[in-house]
Enzyme design. Structure first.
Site, PDB file in Angstrom:
ATOM      1  N   HIS A 365      56.070  65.986  -7.541  1.00  0.00           N
ATOM      2  CA  HIS A 365      56.536  64.608  -7.395  1.00  0.00           C
ATOM      3  C   HIS A 365      57.904  64.521  -6.732  1.00  0.00           C
ATOM      4  CE1 HIS A 365      53.053  63.647  -9.891  1.00  0.00           C
ATOM      5  NE2 HIS A 365      53.087  62.556  -9.161  1.00  0.00           N
ATOM      6  N   GLU A 606      40.664  61.064  -9.527  1.00  0.00           N
ATOM      7  CA  GLU A 606      41.539  62.231  -9.355  1.00  0.00           C
ATOM      8  C   GLU A 606      41.171  63.382 -10.292  1.00  0.00           C
ATOM      9  OE1 GLU A 606      45.595  60.916  -9.729  1.00  0.00           O
ATOM     10  OE2 GLU A 606      45.205  59.688 -11.476  1.00  0.00           O
ATOM     11  N   CYS A 677      44.952  57.422  -1.674  1.00  0.00           N
ATOM     12  CA  CYS A 677      46.396  57.212  -1.872  1.00  0.00           C
ATOM     13  C   CYS A 677      47.129  58.508  -2.170  1.00  0.00           C
ATOM     14  CB  CYS A 677      46.665  56.179  -2.954  1.00  0.00           C
ATOM     15  SG  CYS A 677      46.131  56.693  -4.580  1.00  0.00           S
TER      16      CYS A 677
HETATM   17  C1  PEP Z   1      47.380  61.584  -6.618  1.00  0.00           C
HETATM   18  O1  PEP Z   1      47.187  62.288  -7.619  1.00  0.00           O
HETATM   19  O2  PEP Z   1      46.917  61.845  -5.505  1.00  0.00           O
HETATM   20  C2  PEP Z   1      48.235  60.391  -6.715  1.00  0.00           C
HETATM   21  C3  PEP Z   1      48.343  59.553  -5.719  1.00  0.00           C
HETATM   22  O3  PEP Z   1      48.934  60.228  -7.876  1.00  0.00           O
HETATM   23  P1  PEP Z   1      50.270  61.028  -8.244  1.00  0.00           P
HETATM   24  O4  PEP Z   1      50.670  61.820  -7.035  1.00  0.00           O
HETATM   25  O5  PEP Z   1      51.293  60.008  -8.596  1.00  0.00           O
HETATM   26  O6  PEP Z   1      49.846  61.864  -9.378  1.00  0.00           O
HETATM   27 MG    MG Z   2      47.701  61.532  -9.552  1.00  0.00          MG
END
Ligand code: PEP
Ligand code: MG
Length: 757
Positions: A365, A606, A677
């Site tokens: 992240h 996911e 996303c």
């Molecule tokens: C993902 O897992 O691709 C996503 C968009 O969520 P995050 O990166 O916030 O876990």
């Molecule tokens: Mg995610």
């Protein structure tokens, strides 16, 4: 054996440089195994077969150190490196590869045991012990050496990289120390290193020069005094729970703090011109070694107490900004063991030229945040000689994931040119702002933005994005010191909804857990990515979920562009419970007189289980959005945050592509749109394949929007479909990657995936 091993590893990782580290290895091994000779050979860091240079030895002819070098096909040492496995010979002299070198003078060493030193699957050295008389080393010695070499490989590599960089500085070598990590955020950054360290990580403390040693010495004394008070208080508090003999440990601590010797060394370092934390680091290190060397196991164990004390004092020393906030260099490269979002936020945006983190990968992240901010970033640069980097010049190549330490003029010139070309490229991309996102054969695709930072919602972003495809609500939660209340959340959500209206905005419910923690909601788990994450947390805390949903619905009143998205759904039951809670919140708000419609509700796919249940999910929701970051992690069983396995974290893996196709097909059967996303949508290689799959919209970090618009405008839908078909026939992700790079270059947009135009 285990304690010897541990001691050698600790000493080597704390050694001030390569020569010192190698010297410790040969001396300690010599003593521990009672052998006649011990030596270390290392290669250069460049790719390809390299000569092995004798770098350290004990019990051998010291004149040969640094001079003797062997080609990979020479001698037994070369054989160990070639085969990448140990070689244990009782009669080495009769082996066909035996070579008499001047390392041993005229003497014949009959017994030979060599083990390779391997780091990230590459042999870069050989560790050898030998004996004059024929003696076969037992399996215990072999396994000890193998374990030691495996444990030491990373530390030796750190020292090698450090040495290369510092040879450049002293004019003894050209080029630069290169540390290879992983691409975190694209772009090139040149600047001065500022080391970010956590207040409890003694070994990460950088050397920092100071002008006023007196005040630093006082600062250290104050920190020690304050630590003493804490320990005495702790001891008093424990009186009712701990027996006296257990509490004696606290007295030992206070005695240590009272002792002169512990601080004499720190003071010496400070008076030599370094700041108090570096003095503390040195003093703690040398005392830890002294204790570890003691034969009495009780006293040897006291080494960990010394470390603990050191950490406590370090925390007391607190932030070094005694005189107001820190002044960052105009071009700051922030480097650290595990750089955090909070550390990034401390540097003024206009001064932050690059980020380097020794831990984490491109899917962490922190890397996603860096991409959102458009800061060139390298992750997982595990070999960074971090303690020696403060104030040094670094170049961050966010494309290759390389860091250049103290580059020479030629390298710098090259990167200044690349940086200029980067600027030209972004200027060129600005021309696309007002053009539609449409393929050369007329297929339109929507490009949405991912964000969670209020500061990022700018007129420029609103102009470029067709809406907000993923608002990570955990980000505003992360920068507070408690859960925000309902009214506060209404304000938080109104901002993006209003800014983007009438374009759609997808707000995701709280997705904490994994590598996203809240400072005020501590959760300790052995396996956080498989643990209490996303919807699992909020369904266990319906009060948190309901407050958030109520705030979202209230924020949407009078605007009407809200969609709600649920993260980490792995079972239908979670979807049903979440929908029931959303409907309940909506009903309650209607009863309270609010005039707001029930917004579209979507699910993030996911988790692999959700891929297999795509139809059951799709028929119950309004839209599907695929989180490829987590989907890749869970499909391939590769931690997205772990640099050790980052090489095999690959969204182009055939299994990931097949899952995406399955999701699109399943959702289409129920007439539901699919968005992507995850970061794959903002990757030019991914975008072409997603276009070929007929994905309805792509949602990405702000910095990727114009880049991906350029990609879409450079391909026809027909061509993207053909490329996808070829990709789906391939059985290996590397093959897919090679083909995609080739296609991007052929389309004339190679500048999007490498440095330069
Ligand atoms: C993902 O897992 O691709 C996503 C968009 O969520 P995050 O990166 O916030 O876990
Ligand atoms: Mg995610």
């Amino acid at each position: 054996m285990l304690s010897t091993l541990r001691r050698i590893v600790q000493e080597v990782s704390a050694a001030p440089g390569l020569d010192a580290a190698l010297d410790i290895i040969v001396r300690r091994l010599h003593g521990a195994l009672g052998v006649d000779a011990c030596s270390v050979y290392l290669t250069q860091l460049e790719e390809g077969p390299q000569r092995l240079v004798l770098r350290a030895g004990h019990g051998i002819n010291s004149d040969a150190i640094g001079r003797l070098s062997l080609a990979p096909e020479e001698g037994l040492v070369g054989l160990v490196a070639q085969r990448a496995e140990p070689l244990n010979l009782e009669r080495a002299t009769s082996h066909p590869r035996f070579l008499l070198t001047d390392a041993y003078g005229e003497e014949l060493f009959e017994t030979f045991l060599g083990v390779p030193i391997i780091h990230q699957s590459r042999v870069f050295g050989v560790l050898v012990v030998s004996q004059r008389e024929g003696r076969r080393f037992g399996e215990d010695v072999v396994t000890f050496m193998v374990t030691l070499a495996a444990q030491l490989a990373a530390s030796i590599m750190h020292a090698v990289v450090g040495e290369e960089a510092f040879l450049v500085q002293s004019g003894q070598a050209g080029g630069a120390g290169i540390v290879k990590g992983l691409s975190g955020a694209l772009g090139v950054g040149i600047g001065e290193c500022v080391v970010a360290y956590s207040p409890a990580a003694l070994d990460d403390i950088p050397d920092r020069r100071i002008d006023d040693p007196e005040s630093e010495v006082r600062r250290l004394q104050d920190a020690i005094e304050s630590t003493k008070v804490d320990i005495r208080n702790l001891s008093a508090e424990m009186r009712s729970v701990l027996p006296a003999e257990e509490r004696a440990l606290f007295d030992v601590y206070v005695m240590m703090l009272d002792g002169e010797s512990l601080w004499a060394e720190a003071e010496r370092v400070i008076r030599g011109g370094l700041w108090a934390p570096a003095g503390l680091r040195e003093s703690i290190r040398s005392h830890v070694h002294q204790f570890q060397d003691m034969a009495d196991p009780y006293l040897a164990e006291r080494a960990s107490d010394i470390r603990d004390l050191g950490r406590r004092i370090l925390v007391k020393l607190g932030p070094d900004e005694q005189n107001g906030p820190r002044e960052y260099p105009r071009q700051t490269i922030l480097a650290g063991h595990e750089v955090s979002a909070a550390q990034i936020a401390e540097v003024p945006r206009e001064r932050l030229a690059g980020i380097v983190s020794m831990r984490g990968s491109g899917s962490s992240h922190v890397a996603i945040l860096a991409r959102a901010l458009g800061i060139p970033t390298v992750m997982g640069a595990a070999d960074l000689p971090i303690a020696r980097l403060e104030g040094k010049e670094l170049i961050v190549d966010g494309y290759l994931g390389w860091v250049f330490v103290q580059p020479d003029d030629d390298i710098k010139e090259e990167f200044v040119r690349l940086e200029r070309e980067e600027h030209e490229l972004s200027e060129q991309l600005q021309d696309l702002k007002h053009l539609p996102t449409v393929t050369t054969d007329g297929t339109r695709i929507s490009l949405f933005a991912n964000t969670g930072l209020q500061a990022e919602i700018s007129p420029a972003l609103i102009e470029v994005a067709d809406g907000l495809g993923l608002y990570r609500t955990e980000m505003p939660f992360q920068v507070r010191d408690r859960f925000p209340g309902e009214d506060e959340q209404v304000q938080i959500y109104q901002r993006p909804l209003q800014a983007f209206a009438p374009a759609p905005c997808v707000l995701r419910t709280l997705d904490i857990g994994g590598d996203k923690t809240l400072p005020y909601f501590s959760v300790q788990e052995d396996n956080p990515f498989l643990g209490w994450r996303g919807i699992r947390v909020t369904l266990d805390h319906p009060e948190i979920f309901l407050t958030q949903v109520r705030a979202m619905l209230r924020a949407n009143e009078g605007i009407g562009n809200l969609s709600i998205m649920l993260p980490m759904i792995s079972r239908l039951e979670e979807l049903q419970q979440s929908m029931a809670l959303i409907q309940r919140a909506h009903r309650e708000l209607l009863d309270e007189g609010l005039d707001t419609p029930l917004p579209p509700i979507g699910v993030m796919i996911e988790v692999p289980a959700a891929v297999y249940q795509i139809e059951a999910i799709a028929k119950r929701v309004d839209f599907i959005s695929v989180g490829t970051n987590d989907l890749t992690q869970y499909l391939l069983a590769v931690d997205r945050n772990n640099e050790r396995v980052a090489k095999i974290y690959d969204s182009l893996h055939p299994a990931v592509l097949a899952a995406l196709v399955q999701i699109k097909r399943g959702a289409a059967r129920h007439g539901k749109p699919v968005s992507i996303c995850g970061e794959f949508a903002g990757d030019p290689l991914g975008a072409v394949l997603l276009l070929g799959m007929g994905i309805d919209s792509l949602s990405m970090s702000a910095g990727s929007l114009l880049r991906i618009k350029w990609v879409i405008r450079s391909f026809s839908w027909q061509r993207a479909r053909e490329i996808l078909e070829r990709a789906l026939e391939m059985e290996d992700g590397r093959e897919v990657r090679a083909m995609m790079i080739d296609e991007i270059e052929r389309a004339g947009i190679g500048g999007l995936i490498r440095a330069g135009k």
